[in-house]
Design an enzyme around this catalytic site. Structure first.
Site, PDB file in Angstrom:
ATOM      1  N   ASN A 136      41.769  21.945  -1.701  1.00 26.46           N
ATOM      2  CA  ASN A 136      42.226  20.733  -1.004  1.00 26.46           C
ATOM      3  C   ASN A 136      42.206  19.498  -1.883  1.00 26.46           C
ATOM      4  O   ASN A 136      42.486  18.410  -1.431  1.00 26.46           O
ATOM      5  CB  ASN A 136      41.344  20.491   0.232  1.00 26.46           C
ATOM      6  CG  ASN A 136      39.891  20.273  -0.137  1.00 26.46           C
ATOM      7  OD1 ASN A 136      39.406  20.797  -1.144  1.00 26.46           O
ATOM      8  ND2 ASN A 136      39.185  19.487   0.657  1.00 26.46           N
ATOM      9  N   GLU A 182     -10.012 -10.484  10.537  1.00 24.99           N
ATOM     10  CA  GLU A 182      -9.326  -9.499   9.693  1.00 24.99           C
ATOM     11  C   GLU A 182     -10.312  -8.741   8.814  1.00 24.99           C
ATOM     12  O   GLU A 182     -11.385  -9.244   8.477  1.00 24.99           O
ATOM     13  CB  GLU A 182      -8.272 -10.203   8.828  1.00 24.99           C
ATOM     14  CG  GLU A 182      -7.101 -10.737   9.621  1.00 24.99           C
ATOM     15  CD  GLU A 182      -6.429  -9.666  10.463  1.00 24.99           C
ATOM     16  OE1 GLU A 182      -6.126  -8.585   9.937  1.00 24.99           O
ATOM     17  OE2 GLU A 182      -6.236  -9.901  11.674  1.00 24.99           O
ATOM     18  N   ASP A 203       5.801  -1.702  11.976  1.00 20.98           N
ATOM     19  CA  ASP A 203       5.197  -0.543  11.309  1.00 20.98           C
ATOM     20  C   ASP A 203       4.317   0.282  12.241  1.00 20.98           C
ATOM     21  O   ASP A 203       3.481   1.046  11.793  1.00 20.98           O
ATOM     22  CB  ASP A 203       4.402  -0.988  10.068  1.00 20.98           C
ATOM     23  CG  ASP A 203       3.170  -1.818  10.404  1.00 20.98           C
ATOM     24  OD1 ASP A 203       3.016  -2.232  11.575  1.00 20.98           O
ATOM     25  OD2 ASP A 203       2.345  -2.049   9.493  1.00 20.98           O
ATOM     26  N   LYS A 241       8.969  -1.675   3.959  1.00 20.62           N
ATOM     27  CA  LYS A 241       8.093  -0.647   4.544  1.00 20.62           C
ATOM     28  C   LYS A 241       8.666  -0.097   5.839  1.00 20.62           C
ATOM     29  O   LYS A 241       8.616   1.111   6.082  1.00 20.62           O
ATOM     30  CB  LYS A 241       6.697  -1.246   4.781  1.00 20.62           C
ATOM     31  CG  LYS A 241       5.743  -0.250   5.403  1.00 20.62           C
ATOM     32  CD  LYS A 241       4.320  -0.759   5.451  1.00 20.62           C
ATOM     33  CE  LYS A 241       4.107  -1.780   6.525  1.00 20.62           C
ATOM     34  NZ  LYS A 241       2.681  -2.124   6.676  1.00 20.62           N
ATOM     35  N   GLY A 279       2.095 -14.160   5.382  1.00 24.74           N
ATOM     36  CA  GLY A 279       1.259 -13.763   6.510  1.00 24.74           C
ATOM     37  C   GLY A 279       2.011 -13.650   7.818  1.00 24.74           C
ATOM     38  O   GLY A 279       3.130 -14.148   7.963  1.00 24.74           O
ATOM     39  N   THR A 280       1.373 -12.987   8.778  1.00 20.51           N
ATOM     40  CA  THR A 280       2.045 -12.706  10.056  1.00 20.51           C
ATOM     41  C   THR A 280       2.337 -13.982  10.861  1.00 20.51           C
ATOM     42  O   THR A 280       3.354 -14.053  11.555  1.00 20.51           O
ATOM     43  CB  THR A 280       1.213 -11.728  10.908  1.00 20.51           C
ATOM     44  OG1 THR A 280      -0.153 -12.168  10.915  1.00 20.51           O
ATOM     45  CG2 THR A 280       1.259 -10.314  10.342  1.00 20.51           C
ATOM     46  N   ARG A 309       0.804  -1.220   0.000  1.00 19.12           N
ATOM     47  CA  ARG A 309       0.000   0.000   0.000  1.00 19.12           C
ATOM     48  C   ARG A 309       0.845   1.282   0.000  1.00 19.12           C
ATOM     49  O   ARG A 309       0.323   2.374  -0.172  1.00 19.12           O
ATOM     50  CB  ARG A 309      -0.962  -0.023   1.203  1.00 19.12           C
ATOM     51  CG  ARG A 309      -2.070  -1.060   1.064  1.00 19.12           C
ATOM     52  CD  ARG A 309      -2.793  -1.358   2.377  1.00 19.12           C
ATOM     53  NE  ARG A 309      -2.085  -2.340   3.194  1.00 19.12           N
ATOM     54  CZ  ARG A 309      -2.530  -2.811   4.375  1.00 19.12           C
ATOM     55  NH1 ARG A 309      -3.678  -2.377   4.864  1.00 19.12           N
ATOM     56  NH2 ARG A 309      -1.822  -3.695   5.045  1.00 19.12           N
ATOM     57  N   ALA A 315      45.956  40.213  -0.074  1.00 17.46           N
ATOM     58  CA  ALA A 315      44.710  39.904  -0.780  1.00 17.46           C
ATOM     59  C   ALA A 315      44.991  39.476  -2.212  1.00 17.46           C
ATOM     60  O   ALA A 315      45.938  39.953  -2.835  1.00 17.46           O
ATOM     61  CB  ALA A 315      43.794  41.124  -0.760  1.00 17.46           C
TER      62      ALA A 315
END
Ligand code: UD1
Ligand code: CA
Length: 469
Positions: free
Chosen positions: A388, A157, A105, A25, A80-81, A15, A425
């Site tokens: 430099n 879900e 997240d 993510k 899946g989780t 998403r 200068a």
């Protein structure tokens, strides 16, 4: 009893609508800190035996972020989780204790909330305790289903809710405490029989319930704490909440923030009282700021250590340190591990790269000073450049105390300009200058008497001739 933690961080974040194929993510930043690092910050004060981060999509980037604080295991396919947690089995399955599961997240989670959840889990002798929240808009979250006695019976879900469940506004925060052994025992029994064809960790609630294992639920005091970042709108929403919280913490501790809505301060920044932060200022990384400074407007600081009583205006300072009572800006750029002492002046359009400016020295206008050590009370004239770089190598120049570098000079590194030397200068200096000497390196001036008139007349005639054509 020992506590373990698992951080879910393998998901792609579809998403987020990114075209990059290596960006997880949880690596998106809020206030300069990746999402998953905010979660690790919340876990840090808890006494956790072992932390395991489940990485997958964009894994190397995530590993890099979590490396110092957690072990990582790969979930090669994001199924899946529940499937994600199973990947931690080789590191945790046999352990006696409780396991805290958090999502990578949810950057607004607080230590105190996690602490309370663990305490409740112990006090109630639960086998599983889940954190829930009452939200104004439950869309996208798993819904907490409670039985007639009020106890939690399952989590459904978003993709699987019926009309009645869709209206429930108590949602799963994605934070759980499990009895570790039971967690891994029951994970093996999960099946992907749902609308998304995934192994849902949340299915364990129903399974524990059916097995008569004790489940508890704790409702978070502030629902915003469990805001999960699934798209970039939520990323902005969480960033705004966190920014406000951090700014309020500083204001209550004695820091003036003139306009909180345009002030961005990272979570690890330390600021002492009576410092004023003016609008449009960003302060990130491990920046530490002393007392009575005025920072901004429109200043960007990243990993900077600053003493007391400085004025830093319209400037960019990174990976450097600044002592006390200095004036920096407007439009100064200080980077590359530069060090500024006390009572100095770094003026407009001056760039420092790995420059050490000792006490009382000044570079007030239009200079590039790279890889150079500038002694006490030395004055660097307007438009000085330290060259430099020869196209291949960077070399260092050392300028002593009380040196005067005239305007428009170029110092070609590596050279040494000793104490009290004077550079005329407009000089281009490529050899060292001994103590007390004057160096002048430019064509000698010649004046041609009256010739100014001749030159002008010639130019005028040329113009008239071209107009006649
Ligand atoms: C999940 C919960 C939902 C809860 C919400 C809270 C499940 C099935 N659903 O939904 O009940 O309300 O969090 O924010 O658990 N991840 C993996 N591997 C995977 C899938 C996800 O590591 O295969 C990680 C993601 O990187 C993320 C976390 O797990 O950090 C949650 O995944 P996400 O897809 O955001 O779940 P939600 O749909 O938000
Ligand atoms: Ca989520």
């Amino acid at each position: 009893m020992k506590t373990y933690a698992i951080i879910l961080a393998a998901g792609k974040g579809t998403r987020m609508k990114s075209l990059l194929d290596d960006k997880s993510k949880v690596s998106y930043p809020i206030l300069g800190v990746p999402l998953v690092k905010h979660v690790l910050n919340a876990l840090r004060p808890l006494n956790i035996e072992k932390k395991v981060a489940i990485v997958g999509f964009g894994g190397p980037a995530t590993e890099e972020i979590v490396r110092d604080e957690a072990e990582t295991v790969y979930q090669h396919e994001q199924k899946g989780t529940g499937h994600a947690i199973i990947q931690a089995a080789p590191l945790l399955a046999g352990e006696q204790g409780r396991t805290l599961i958090v999502c990578g997240d949810t950057p607004l989670l607080k230590t105190t909330t996690l602490q309370k959840l663990i305490e409740q889990h112990d006090q109630e002798n639960n086998k599983l305790t889940v954190l829930s929240a009452i939200v104004p808009n439950p869309r996208g979250y798993g819904r907490i289903i409670r039985g007639s006695d009020g106890s939690v019976s399952e989590i459904v879900e978003q993709a699987d809710v019926n009309e009645k469940q869709n209206a429930i506004n108590e949602v799963n925060a994605g934070v759980y405490v499990f009895d570790n052994k039971l967690l891994f025992e029951y994970l093996d029994k999960l099946s992907p029989t749902n609308a998304q064809g995934e192994y849902y960790l949340t299915d364990l609630i129903k399974m524990f319930k059916n097995a008569g294992l004790k489940i508890g639920a704790s409702i978070a005091g502030d629902y915003r704490e469990m805001l999960g970042i699934n798209d970039r709108r939520q990323l902005e929403e969480a960033a705004a909440i966190m920014r406000r919280e951090i700014n309020e913490r500083h204001m209550l501790a004695g820091v003036t923030i003139e306009d909180s809505s345009s002030t961005y301060i990272g979570p690890d920044v330390v600021i002492q009282p009576d410092t004023v932060i003016r609008p449009g200022t960003h302060i990130y990384g491990k920046t530490a700021i002393g007392r009575q400074n005025v920072i901004g407007p429109s200043t960007f600081l990243d990993n900077v250590v600053i003493g007391d009583e400085n004025h830093i205006i319209f400037s960019h300072v990174a990976d450097s340190s600044i002592g006390s009572a200095n004036e920096v800006g407007p439009y100064a750029r200080i980077r590359g591990h530069s060090t500024i002492g006390n009572h100095t002046r770094v003026g407009n359009f001056v760039e420092f790269k790995a420059c050490i400016l000792h006490d009382g020295a000044k570079a007030a206008h239009l200079s590039y000073l790279g890889d150079v050590d500038i002694g006490e009370k030395t004055n660097i004239g307007c438009g000085t450049i330290v060259a430099n770089y020869d196209g291949y190598n960077k070399t260092k120049t050392v300028i002593g105390k009380d040196v005067f570098v005239g305007s428009g000079s170029t110092l070609i590194s590596p050279i040494v300009v000793e104490d009290n030397a004077f550079i005329a200068a407009g000089s281009t200096i490529n050899r060292s200058v001994p103590k007390d000497d004057m160096a002048i390196a430019r064509a000698r001036q010649e004046n041609k008497p009256g010739y100014g008139i001749v030159v002008r007349e010639r130019a005028l005639q040329k113009k008239l001739a071209s107009q006649k054509k």
